[in-house]
Design a protein around this motif. Structure first.
Motif, PDB file in Angstrom:
ATOM      1  N   GLU A   1     -20.143   4.622  24.369  1.00  0.00           N
ATOM      2  CA  GLU A   1     -19.880   4.067  25.849  1.00  0.00           C
ATOM      3  C   GLU A   1     -20.584   5.027  26.616  1.00  0.00           C
ATOM      4  O   GLU A   1     -21.110   4.742  27.584  1.00  0.00           O
ATOM      5  CB  GLU A   1     -18.399   4.232  25.892  1.00  0.00           C
ATOM      6  N   GLY A   2     -20.549   6.553  26.349  1.00  0.00           N
ATOM      7  CA  GLY A   2     -21.258   7.303  27.327  1.00  0.00           C
ATOM      8  C   GLY A   2     -22.730   7.202  27.511  1.00  0.00           C
ATOM      9  O   GLY A   2     -23.366   7.261  28.556  1.00  0.00           O
ATOM     10  N   PHE A   3     -23.410   6.822  26.131  1.00  0.00           N
ATOM     11  CA  PHE A   3     -24.892   6.695  26.441  1.00  0.00           C
ATOM     12  C   PHE A   3     -25.357   5.146  27.160  1.00  0.00           C
ATOM     13  O   PHE A   3     -25.905   5.402  28.156  1.00  0.00           O
ATOM     14  CB  PHE A   3     -25.204   6.164  25.162  1.00  0.00           C
ATOM     15  N   TRP A   4     -24.078   4.358  27.076  1.00  0.00           N
ATOM     16  CA  TRP A   4     -24.296   3.027  28.066  1.00  0.00           C
ATOM     17  C   TRP A   4     -23.997   3.252  29.393  1.00  0.00           C
ATOM     18  O   TRP A   4     -24.665   3.134  30.500  1.00  0.00           O
ATOM     19  CB  TRP A   4     -23.364   1.954  27.526  1.00  0.00           C
TER      20      TRP A   4
ATOM     21  N   MET B   1     -23.859   6.428  31.106  1.00  0.00           N
ATOM     22  CA  MET B   1     -24.735   7.321  31.589  1.00  0.00           C
ATOM     23  C   MET B   1     -26.279   7.212  31.686  1.00  0.00           C
ATOM     24  O   MET B   1     -26.968   8.109  31.943  1.00  0.00           O
ATOM     25  CB  MET B   1     -24.575   8.756  31.218  1.00  0.00           C
ATOM     26  N   HIS B   2     -26.542   6.122  31.095  1.00  0.00           N
ATOM     27  CA  HIS B   2     -28.045   5.651  30.847  1.00  0.00           C
ATOM     28  C   HIS B   2     -28.702   6.615  30.034  1.00  0.00           C
ATOM     29  O   HIS B   2     -29.748   7.127  30.291  1.00  0.00           O
ATOM     30  CB  HIS B   2     -28.594   5.834  32.399  1.00  0.00           C
ATOM     31  N   GLY B   3     -28.137   6.847  28.799  1.00  0.00           N
ATOM     32  CA  GLY B   3     -28.556   7.855  27.991  1.00  0.00           C
ATOM     33  C   GLY B   3     -29.738   7.217  26.886  1.00  0.00           C
ATOM     34  O   GLY B   3     -30.011   8.025  25.975  1.00  0.00           O
ATOM     35  N   LEU B   4     -30.354   6.258  27.096  1.00  0.00           N
ATOM     36  CA  LEU B   4     -31.323   5.475  26.399  1.00  0.00           C
ATOM     37  C   LEU B   4     -32.163   4.694  27.405  1.00  0.00           C
ATOM     38  O   LEU B   4     -31.859   4.292  28.192  1.00  0.00           O
ATOM     39  CB  LEU B   4     -30.517   4.548  25.276  1.00  0.00           C
TER      40      LEU B   4
ATOM     41  N   GLY C   1     -35.882  12.104  28.863  1.00  0.00           N
ATOM     42  CA  GLY C   1     -36.077  13.351  29.464  1.00  0.00           C
ATOM     43  C   GLY C   1     -34.771  14.201  29.210  1.00  0.00           C
ATOM     44  O   GLY C   1     -34.480  15.248  29.782  1.00  0.00           O
ATOM     45  N   TYR C   2     -33.825  13.619  28.561  1.00  0.00           N
ATOM     46  CA  TYR C   2     -32.690  14.299  28.066  1.00  0.00           C
ATOM     47  C   TYR C   2     -31.228  14.359  28.878  1.00  0.00           C
ATOM     48  O   TYR C   2     -30.110  14.606  28.384  1.00  0.00           O
ATOM     49  CB  TYR C   2     -33.064  15.550  27.320  1.00  0.00           C
ATOM     50  N   ASN C   3     -31.851  14.625  30.338  1.00  0.00           N
ATOM     51  CA  ASN C   3     -30.664  14.739  30.986  1.00  0.00           C
ATOM     52  C   ASN C   3     -29.392  13.928  30.885  1.00  0.00           C
ATOM     53  O   ASN C   3     -28.301  14.202  30.862  1.00  0.00           O
ATOM     54  CB  ASN C   3     -31.136  14.824  32.638  1.00  0.00           C
ATOM     55  N   LYS C   4     -29.830  12.602  30.998  1.00  0.00           N
ATOM     56  CA  LYS C   4     -28.548  11.589  30.569  1.00  0.00           C
ATOM     57  C   LYS C   4     -28.114  11.479  29.290  1.00  0.00           C
ATOM     58  O   LYS C   4     -27.032  11.042  29.240  1.00  0.00           O
ATOM     59  CB  LYS C   4     -29.591  10.410  31.110  1.00  0.00           C
ATOM     60  N   ILE C   5     -28.661  12.113  28.241  1.00  0.00           N
ATOM     61  CA  ILE C   5     -28.209  12.204  26.971  1.00  0.00           C
ATOM     62  C   ILE C   5     -27.176  13.180  27.030  1.00  0.00           C
ATOM     63  O   ILE C   5     -26.001  12.962  26.371  1.00  0.00           O
ATOM     64  CB  ILE C   5     -29.399  12.287  25.853  1.00  0.00           C
TER      65      ILE C   5
END
Lengths: 819, 162
Positions: B90-93, B95-98, B139-143
């Motif tokens: 859910e977090g990846f979705w 926060m745009h983690g991908l 760029g990892y920030n959003k991950i």
């Protein structure tokens, strides 16, 4: 169509290319800059400007993406490739008997086998030629020598070890400067014995020389923009599936440009184009590395054709790093001239491009050095001249972009380094110096000395915003204090101008195919829609952003619009996704096709409302009678009527296709500021802060734009500080694994701070410009400028990227710093 | 090549096959068990795209043989959610983690063990925790933000969903 250039002579591009393009009549010269993303649709519709979560994500976060290696077809065979241990060698013999005797090995395919079908050479995108498999000599380390087809990947890997190749090593030429001497000839297949590939010039040489002769200050620097590799986390691969019964060749492959690949396959193999289906499934990152057609793709397709079974080929990481197209590899000698007031007046560049063993660049065909002529950047100057040569060396062929529009990164790095150097030389603050030299907002559309017409820009606003966000004045004070204490702190600026969105069909083509792009939208009777495109996302978020563009125009919720790309049997023809061209071209096509649908919807609405078309007005998602919003038909009602109750004089259906030919390129820009602290003892660079203000025109989805900028910044950091493909004197690649080729992790990558200004493109249907590559272009000089800024007072003028601690340490020692 | 019978519990389901001694766990998962969410990026333990959880530890399955996992419990991306989405997914979705999604399953598996060991990590601990997993797109920030979102939701399920 000129697929092959005459192999009897090297391709000297002597003709200057006229690149000037005019925007459409009526385009406004005054484009106001704003700061806030606005929306015109409610959240339920999610048109342009909404921070919508990506529609494609659910399958990826659940492990349900479908990448090429995930396809497993009945009876599928596996291919592995024997590669050369030499950079330059004659092949005396290939003995595959032991491999062929192994259980599970079906075939070993050599260059001689392909020669029988005329497929041992193939065209490159730049109309050069490249070996698919060699018949007599290899010209780079890790070159494909022959391929094994086996029943499983382990057997194939065993079998390549059992193929014995007898080589006679030849002296390689590794340095492009040595290549110019023509002592070792890389391409003896060509009639003229030279390593020179092309010569290219742009700008006014005489005017530029005159400017330099009368200039007050001239600075000169040699720079190397090193060879790097995109190294997407998914390597390249394919499943070729030839069906002898239907005579159809279905190819699943990692390609950013499936339609162009289909046409090239048809022309090269002679297979009828309707019998070739390229399917580009989910792609695990592209960044330009998945634009070219590599030999492995051709060999795999031939293997499937000859054997009549599906064949899978997946590169491993070492093959990917050692043999696939590289990026950059430009050697530059650059000069900048300033007048008595310190104003930049001219730029003069001599460049040498190292293309390896073939010009396999992925540039528009009239642009051998890509769009390098954007090199005057954000600065208003009188004249510029660029003079370029390209040579063959015994290295893998290239070069492709590395998340950048064709060769723009090299140009921007050069001009941004020079601008900061000039400021330092003149004793002026680099920010103030930029402000004084920028093209002014009222000068747009601006005609550059190298023939571009910049569509819109406001460089002062972007730099002001970045300075404010990072507290530039405060940082300069801190720097002075630290310098007095002997500490090294640097502040670097990059105020870049990009050029993306190729492009106007009259100037831009790849192998003769014009660089338009396409969208086809079908609205179903229940008001839901599907749209297909000629582009192909590799993570950019097209399934979301294209849907938002259509939602904006038609008022159909973005969640009700499915987006498909990548299957050449179903999608309209297009040139693909690279060089930040999807939004400028296919994004524009989406808006234009949607407008055609909206126009037809108006006729249907008029019929349903028994009103005249002219009496209707659009309101978010419905056509309504002017002044009587209660008399309205929603797009969903209209869609149903398009199939059930359309007027007699109108065809049924609600669909449209648009092949969009942009009137000009778009010119995104931005200002980045980087703050570094340098350890004098070790040369270690710590990026303390990095602020990036981007202006990509109107923003379709702020969340997606932020993601694109963050990713691009890390891919700008990478070549600035870590990545370089290195060869030894024998042409052996020394950086063939991810243990040697240093892709940044979450630890090296700083916490990026981003923001935007919005200066719409006047000629794009929704005012957008494209953004995916701006940060990769803009970040390296900001970092390099920061490092040099920290050490200028010690006499350090320039350090080539990647700026490693060792280089910094050496520069400090050379400057007499011994602590 | 010697054949060995392996029995591996993957996501709660027992899988049993006769395999070559040299078969890599990642190939066993992907090809014998048809669970293609676990990806291959480098074959040399550098990129982390193949990260799975073996008996509670994040393992790069391209450098472990299937026989070494016999008798063990393996968790892959296909098994993380217990109906719906796991808070990390859910977090990846959210926060745009991908972006391209290729490194995402490995990142999620790595993050899962990270949060099990350290439920409230600092940003720096998250960055070091995922430093064995490469991402080329984000760029990892959003991950990092995605993992922070998940940590918050796991620690205070009601507050995060409110």
């Amino acid at each position: 169509m000129a697929i092959y250039h005459d192999p009897s002579k090297p391709k000297h591009v002597a003709d200057r290319v006229e690149i000037k393009t005019k925007v459409k009549d009526g385009a406004s010269a005054e484009v106001p800059t704003t700061h806030d993303v606005t929306t015109t649709t409610p959240k339920e519709i999610c048109g342009i400007g909404h921070r919508m979560k990506r529609k494609e994500d659910p399958r990826f976060i659940q492990g349900k993406g479908r990448y090429v290696d995930d396809f497993k077809l009945p009876g599928m065979l596996y291919m592995d490739i024997v590669r050369s241990p030499y950079a330059h060698a004659k092949i005396l013999e290939i003995d595959a008997s032991e491999a062929l005797a192994m259980d599970g090995v079906l075939a070993v395919i050599t260059g001689k086998d392909l020669e029988a079908h005329g497929l041992h050479w193939m065209p490159t995108l730049m109309s050069d030629t490249q070996m698919v498999l060699p018949t007599d000599k290899v010209v780079y380390y890790a070159q494909e020598v022959c391929a094994v087809i086996a029943t499983d990947r382990y057997t194939a890997a065993d079998a390549i070890e059992a193929v014995y190749v007898d080589y006679e090593p030849l002296k390689p030429v590794v340095s492009p400067f040595d290549a110019l001497k023509d002592e070792v000839i890389v391409r003896d297949d060509k009639e003229i014995r030279t390593n020179r590939i092309w010569h290219w010039e742009v700008g006014d040489e005489a005017a530029t020389d005159a400017i330099f002769d009368s200039a007050t200050t001239v600075i000169k620097e040699t720079m190397y923009i090193p060879r790097i590799h995109v190294s997407s986390i998914e390597t390249c691969g394919m499943v070729a599936n030839y069906n002898p019964a239907t005579e159809k060749m279905q190819i699943y492959m990692t390609t950013q440009a499936p339609h162009a690949v289909r046409t090239v396959f048809a022309l090269v193999t002679g297979l009828p184009e309707q019998k070739i289906q390229i399917i580009s499934p989910d792609i695990g990152g592209g960044f330009g590395g998945k634009v070219p057609v590599y030999p492995g793709y051709v060999i795999g397709a031939v293997a499937s054709l000859l054997i009549g079974k599906p064949v899978k080929w997946i590169e491993d990481r070492s093959e990917n790093l050692q043999a696939d197209s590289f990026a950059r590899d430009y050697h530059l000698e650059a000069e900048m001239a300033a007048d008595e007031n310190g104003k930049i007046v001219g730029l003069r560049v001599n460049g040498l491009a190292d293309h390896g063993c073939a010009d396999s660049a992925a540039n528009p065909s009239k642009f051998p050095a890509g769009l390098f002529s954007i090199c005057t950047g954000s600065y208003d100057m009188k004249a510029a001249h660029v003079n370029f040569d390209a040579v063959y060396t015994n290295k893998p062929p290239g070069g492709v972009a590395y998340r950048c529009s064709f060769r723009v990164t090299e140009a921007v790095h050069m001009v941004e380094r020079l601008t900061s150097m000039m400021a330092h030389e003149l004793g002026v603050d680099p920010a103030a110096y930029r402000m004084n030299n920028f093209i002014k907002p009222e000068q747009f559309p601006y005609e550059s000395p190298t023939g571009w017409e910049y569509d819109s820009g406001n460089y002062h606003a972007a730099l002001e915003k970045a300075m404010e966000m990072i507290d530039y004045d405060g940082l300069r004070k801190e720097q002075l204090e630290k310098r007095e204490r002997g500490e090294l702190m640097g502040i670097g600026i990059s105020s870049f101008t990009e050029v993306v969105g190729a492009g106007p069909a009259k100037d831009y083509d790849i192998l003769g195919i014009k660089m338009f792009d396409s969208a086809e939208i079908r609205v179903h009777p229940t008001g839901k829609a599907i749209a297909r495109f000629g582009t192909k996302s590799q993570g950019q978020g097209h399934e979301t952003t294209y849907a938002q563009i259509i939602a904006e125009v038609l008022g159909i919720p973005a969640l009700d619009i499915d987006i498909e790309e990548g299957d050449t049997d179903t999608a309209p023809y297009g040139l693909g996704t690279y060089a930040s061209r999807s939004t400028p071209t296919a994004g524009a096509a989406a808006a234009m096709a949607a407008r055609k649908i909206k126009a037809k919807a108006r006729k249907i609405a008029a019929h349903l409302l028994e009103a005249h078309e002219d009496d209707l007005e659009w309101n978010v998602s419905q056509w309504q009678v002017k002044g009587s919003p209660d008399k309205a038909k929603t797009i969903q009602e209209i869609a149903f009527a398009a199939y059930t109750d359309h007027p007699d004089d109108l065809q049924a259906g609600l669909e449209a296709t648009d092949y969009y030919n942009p009137p000009n390129l778009t010119f995104p820009f931005g200002s980045y500021i980087c703050v570094v602290d340098i350890d004098k003892g070790t040369g270690e660079i710590h990026i303390r802060r990095f602020v990036a203000i981007d202006d990509c025109g109107n923003i379709i989805n702020p969340l997606v734009v932020e993601g694109q900028v963050h990713g691009g910044l890390t891919m700008g950091l990478a070549p600035a500080m870590y990545e370089e493909i290195v060869y030894d004197e024998n042409g052996q690649c020394l950086t063939g694994t991810l243990a040697d080729y240093l892709v940044p992790t979450a630890v090296e990558s700083p916490k990026w701070e981003t923001g935007h200004t919005i200066t719409p493109s006047p000629h794009h249907p929704i005012g957008a410009k494209g953004v995916g590559e701006s940060p990769t272009v803009g970040a390296p000089p900001a970092i390099a400028n920061a490092v040099v800024d920290a050490m200028w007072h010690l006499g350090v003028r320039h350090i080539d990227i990647p700026i490693t601690p060792e280089k910094v340490w050496q520069a400090l020692r050379d400057a007499g710093v011994t602590e | 090549m010697s054949q060995h019978n392996v029995s591996i519990n993957i996501n709660g389901t027992e899988h049993s096959h006769d395999v070559d001694a040299r078969l890599l766990l990642v190939h066993y998962i992907r090809e014998n068990c048809d669970l293609t969410g676990t990806h291959i990026g480098c074959d040399s333990t550098s990129c982390g795209a193949c990260t799975v959880i073996v008996d509670g530890r994040a393992i790069k399955s391209c450098t472990m043989f299937a026989v070494q996992a016999s008798g063990k419990e393996v968790e892959t991306i296909e098994g993380v959610a217990d109906g719906g989405l796991h808070p990390i997914q859910e977090g990846f979705w959210e926060m745009h983690g991908l972006q391209c999604g290729y490194c995402t399953p490995g990142m999620i598996m790595c993050a899962k063990t990270l949060l099990e060991k350290n439920p409230d990590p600092t940003e720096e601990e998250i960055r070091w925790g995922i430093s064995g997993n490469l991402c080329r797109c984000t760029g990892y920030n959003k991950i990092v933000e995605a993992i922070q979102y998940a940590a918050e939701k796991i620690n205070q399920p009601e507050a995060a969903s409110a």
